[in-house]
Design an enzyme around this catalytic site. Structure first.
Site, PDB file in Angstrom:
ATOM      1  CB  SER A  85      -0.904  -0.003   1.233  1.00 52.37           C
ATOM      2  OG  SER A  85      -1.468   1.249   1.431  1.00 52.37           O
ATOM      3  CD1 TRP A  94      -1.624   1.451  -5.980  1.00 50.73           C
ATOM      4  CD2 TRP A  94      -2.124   3.085  -4.548  1.00 50.73           C
ATOM      5  NE1 TRP A  94      -2.702   2.149  -6.485  1.00 50.73           N
ATOM      6  CE2 TRP A  94      -3.033   3.153  -5.625  1.00 50.73           C
ATOM      7  CE3 TRP A  94      -2.245   4.027  -3.515  1.00 50.73           C
ATOM      8  CZ2 TRP A  94      -4.043   4.107  -5.705  1.00 50.73           C
ATOM      9  CZ3 TRP A  94      -3.250   4.978  -3.597  1.00 50.73           C
ATOM     10  CH2 TRP A  94      -4.132   5.010  -4.680  1.00 50.73           C
ATOM     11  CG  HIS A  95      -0.264   5.836  -0.786  1.00 54.95           C
ATOM     12  ND1 HIS A  95      -0.701   4.626  -0.305  1.00 54.95           N
ATOM     13  CD2 HIS A  95      -1.317   6.680  -0.659  1.00 54.95           C
ATOM     14  CE1 HIS A  95      -1.957   4.744   0.106  1.00 54.95           C
ATOM     15  NE2 HIS A  95      -2.361   5.971  -0.110  1.00 54.95           N
ATOM     16  N   GLY A  96       3.535   5.778  -3.551  1.00 57.37           N
ATOM     17  CA  GLY A  96       4.648   6.480  -4.175  1.00 57.37           C
ATOM     18  C   GLY A  96       5.922   5.682  -4.144  1.00 57.37           C
ATOM     19  CG  PHE A 138      -0.930   8.998  -4.412  1.00 56.71           C
ATOM     20  CD1 PHE A 138       0.415   9.230  -4.142  1.00 56.71           C
ATOM     21  CD2 PHE A 138      -1.862   9.485  -3.529  1.00 56.71           C
ATOM     22  CE1 PHE A 138       0.811   9.916  -3.004  1.00 56.71           C
ATOM     23  CE2 PHE A 138      -1.479  10.171  -2.371  1.00 56.71           C
ATOM     24  CZ  PHE A 138      -0.148  10.386  -2.111  1.00 56.71           C
TER      25      PHE A 138
END
Lengths: 304, 478
Positions: B321, B324-326, B478
């Site tokens: 997760s 996924w954000h960066g 994102f």
């Protein structure tokens, strides 16, 4: 009735009601924004700057001007009336609009522009502070010009009378509830002193934004053409963290016969916490000292 | 084109008008064309990526359904996942991986430099990639039939209200709606407009106003006091909630006006009394996606390890997760931190429940308030490393200053005044929804005067105190 038709009918009524309310709420806000009390007392600084100034010396700029230059000291020292039109968070677009409006009425003898090191750099929010001018959109040609220039949809947004008073609720409330003027001839003192430690960093010198520079040129040229003596001052800072930012502007100012007084490297300010509220804004003590220096320079001017 | 742009104010009503004028059978095709117009309007070249991801997803799904052999189906799924993830990895993680590999090799004295690329991340790529992956996995798991109509799959991945920032939808929810009768539904249209109105309020009045204060402090954190940094840290979750929560409501509302249902994304997250509850209320579509396609398979695979299997699954899920954000270390640390918090909760949950039962704590409001505040504070501090400030070292500098510097609070009266109105109204509204859902109804009131007065009040609050130049939505990056 068919649900679709009912929806359209209600939507139509809603939009009509919205237009009526927009006009009504906008009119109430307009009334209080331009209340006679604020016009007479000069509490409405923007109204005063745009429509009422008659002083010999006008100060332009952003927060460093509004908190740094005290008109009363200049008046007492030079013997000419003075007003500080500075406005927090603004830039040359705003200052040039105020100046254009002033020059439509009269030409001040001296125009002082308090220019920060980043004044002509491109910023994302360059046009944001123009929202302060929205209430004057339909009554001031210079205001209309700059707002139309700031975005292709701005003229449509101005159709909403309420929107023109966006973010002015607090201003309207305080102007109409409080008594007396907090600022003195446009100057707003701040008290307290800077006591945080600064990391050793420097900001890079950025290229000037060509549009902003053209507005700066308009500012200087327009004022000079009207016979104003233009003076550009760079305000003092706690520590000089942008080097050589003015080296490119100095030849231009010289070619325009504009005085440039650079207080940025002034050692009587650098690292003197007692004069600063934060790393770029002078406190009241600093403003007194800074203005005295400006006044002393003004007195030395030929013909002063 | 952003939801908050003036263009959208013209675009959306025009789309709705044409949508309902058109005969029913053409409506989904019209939305597909409009969705691509909407996406191309941002950056035409990146629409090719969207087409590419859609085509590979469509073809692999059909192939997987036609294939009888489990082994081949598995390989097809793996190939599909790799192909779908390829653009996301290339645009989002190439520089990060390249730099990391370079640093690692450099440590051993091997220099094999590859150039870093300065490419803009295609907006929405993380969202439509996850939607496409979810569809493929569902087809593989046979929870959904492969869609034969390419247009329906293309509409699913490009549907304009959700393509840029979610909610991350599921094929099984969307396909039936696209294939079904897209007729005008009065109640749905009204509720859609209500959601849009509140979404705009959250974005323009709350998120963008809080952003003025928060960015002033965080962008110059060296020059601000510990008290100001603490205040900005505690305000930042409201900015993110207003931003993504507002975006989600506008997206869901847009779809509702077209008669299409979209899954919710938030459920009053700041009333959560634990981190696990928080993540059931915050960015729900992403968390549900991660739960279904990552956490559940991993924890099932590790079921022999009992509770430690859950811990590993949690850590891995939140690490992904974070990624996924960066593509940055800060997001990995943030993900790990969340994973650790959830693991601690998982490990202590039984004892916590027993303790709460023993002292009847769940019925004590003081305990509920304390738990909510603690959860909020933990989330707020975790955000410091997930984008509030520029780097991990900056985050630690901020935390250090919060505990050591006691200079006074930075006050910007105007911003604080308008922010207080916005945040105050949001809290009141959420309090009502959480504790008195049947009382003090405004948008849902049966009385038209109350309802319309509420609409007008919110609309004029937006006009009066909204920030109309606040920039784009945070989750676009994102």
């Amino acid at each position: 009735m068919n649900k679709g038709k009912l929806f359209i009918k209600k939507l139509f009524v809603f939009i009509i009601l919205l237009i009526i309310l927009d006009f009504a709420i906008g009119s109430v806000l307009e009334h209080f924004y331009f209340s006679p009390k604020s016009k007479i007392s000069g509490d409405n600084k923007l109204y005063y700057s745009l429509k009422m100034t008659k002083e010999d010396i006008l100060v332009f700029g952003a927060s460093t001007a509004i908190h740094g230059i005290i008109p009363k000291i200049i008046e007492d020292s030079v013997g000419m009336s003075c007003y500080n039109t500075g406005w927090n968070g603004t830039n040359i677009y705003f200052s040039n609009t105020i100046l254009s409006s002033v020059l439509q009425r009269y030409a001040p003898k001296v125009v002082i522009f308090d220019m920060t090191a980043w004044e002509l750099n491109k910023e994302d929010d360059d046009f944001d502070k123009l929202s302060e001018l929205y209430p004057y959109y339909y009554t001031n040609k210079s205001v209309k010009e700059i707002i139309d220039f700031s975005g292709k949809y701005e003229k449509y947004k101005m159709l909403s009378k309420t929107y023109r008073y966006n973010s002015k609720l607090l201003y309207i409330l305080t102007q109409n509830l409080r008594s007396g003027n907090t600022g003195v001839q446009g100057y707003e003192p701040i008290y307290g002193y800077w006591n945080l430690d600064l990391a050793e960093d420097t900001m890079s010198v950025e290229p000037y934004d060509s549009i902003k520079f053209s507005y700066f040129d308009k500012f200087v040229t327009h004022a000079s053409e009207k016979g104003c003596r233009v003076i550009v001052v760079s305000p003092p800072v706690y520590r000089e963290y942008i080097k050589d930012q003015y080296s490119r502007i100095e030849p231009y100012l010289k070619s325009k016969n504009v005085e440039f007084w650079n207080f940025r490297n002034d050692t009587s300010f650098l690292n003197h916490r007692e004069y600063f509220y934060d790393y770029v804004h002078l406190n009241n003590a600093g403003a007194i000292y800074y203005t005295r220096q400006i006044a002393s320079h003004l007195k030395k001017l030929p013909g002063a | 084109m952003q939801f908050t742009s003036f263009n959208f104010l013209i675009f959306f009503p025009s789309v709705i008008l044409l949508y309902y004028i058109l005969p029913q059978k053409f409506r989904w095709s019209f939305v597909l064309i409009i969705s691509y117009y909407f996406y191309i309007n941002i950056n035409p070249i990146y629409a090719f990526l969207l087409v590419g991801v859609t085509t590979s997803t469509y073809l692999f799904a059909i192939l997987m359904e036609k294939t009888k052999s489990d082994k081949t189906r598995k390989w097809l799924l793996i190939a599909d996942i790799i192909l779908t993830l390829l653009p996301l990895f290339f645009f989002k993680y190439y520089n990060f991986v390249n730099q990391s590999v370079f640093d690692l090799l450099d440590y051993f004295g091997i220099r094999w430099p590859l150039p870093n690329l300065s490419l803009l991340l295609p907006i929405g790529i993380s969202f439509y990639t996850f939607m496409a992956l979810g569809y493929s996995i569902d087809v593989y798991n046979e929870t959904i039939r492969a869609e034969k109509n390419f247009g329906i799959v293309a509409l699913f991945t490009s549907f304009f209200p959700i393509v840029l920032s979610g909610p991350i939808e599921r094929a099984r929810n969307m396909f039936n709606q696209f294939r079904g009768k897209l007729t005008f539904n009065y109640d749905k249209a009204v509720s859609g407009l209500q959601l849009m109105l509140w979404g705009y309020f959250m974005k323009l009045v709350i998120a963008d106003r809080v952003a003025i204060y928060v960015s002033t402090i965080f962008n110059n954190y060296e020059y601000h006091s510990g008290v100001s940094l603490l205040f900005a840290t505690l305000l930042y979750p409201f900015q993110i909630y207003g931003d993504l929560g507002g975006y989600s409501l506008i997206a869901i509302g847009c779809a509702n006006v077209m008669g299409i249902d979209i899954i919710p994304n938030f459920n009053r997250p700041f009333f959560a009394t634990s981190m696990s509850e928080f993540w059931r209320r915050w960015h729900m579509s992403l968390i549900k996606w991660l739960t279904d396609y990552l956490y559940t398979p991993i924890s099932f695979g590790l079921r022999r390890l009992n509770v430690w299997g859950i811990v590993i699954a949690l850590l891995l899920t939140f690490l992904i997760s974070g990624a996924w954000h960066g593509a940055a270390l800060i997001y990995m640390i943030w993900g790990t931190f969340q994973g650790i918090l959830l693991s601690i909760e998982a490990l202590t949950n039984r004892r916590k429940v027993e303790f709460e039962k023993k002292y009847k704590l769940r019925s004590k409001s003081l305990y509920i308030i304390f738990s909510s505040v603690l959860t909020y504070a933990l989330f707020a501090f975790s955000l410091l490393i997930a984008g509030a400030v520029e780097s991990v070292s900056a985050a630690f500098a901020v935390i250090g200053k919060i505990f050591t510097n006691t200079q006074p609070l930075f006050i910007n009266k105007t911003t604080l005044f308008y922010m207080l109105i916005g945040v105050g109204l949001l809290i009141l509204s959420e309090l009502r929804d959480e504790f008195f859902p049947e009382k003090f109804k405004l948008f849902q009131s049966k009385n038209i005067y109350i309802r319309w007065a509420a609409y007008m009040s919110v609309l004029f609050l937006i006009l009066l105190i909204g920030v109309f130049n606040g920039g784009q939505f945070i989750y676009f990056k994102f």
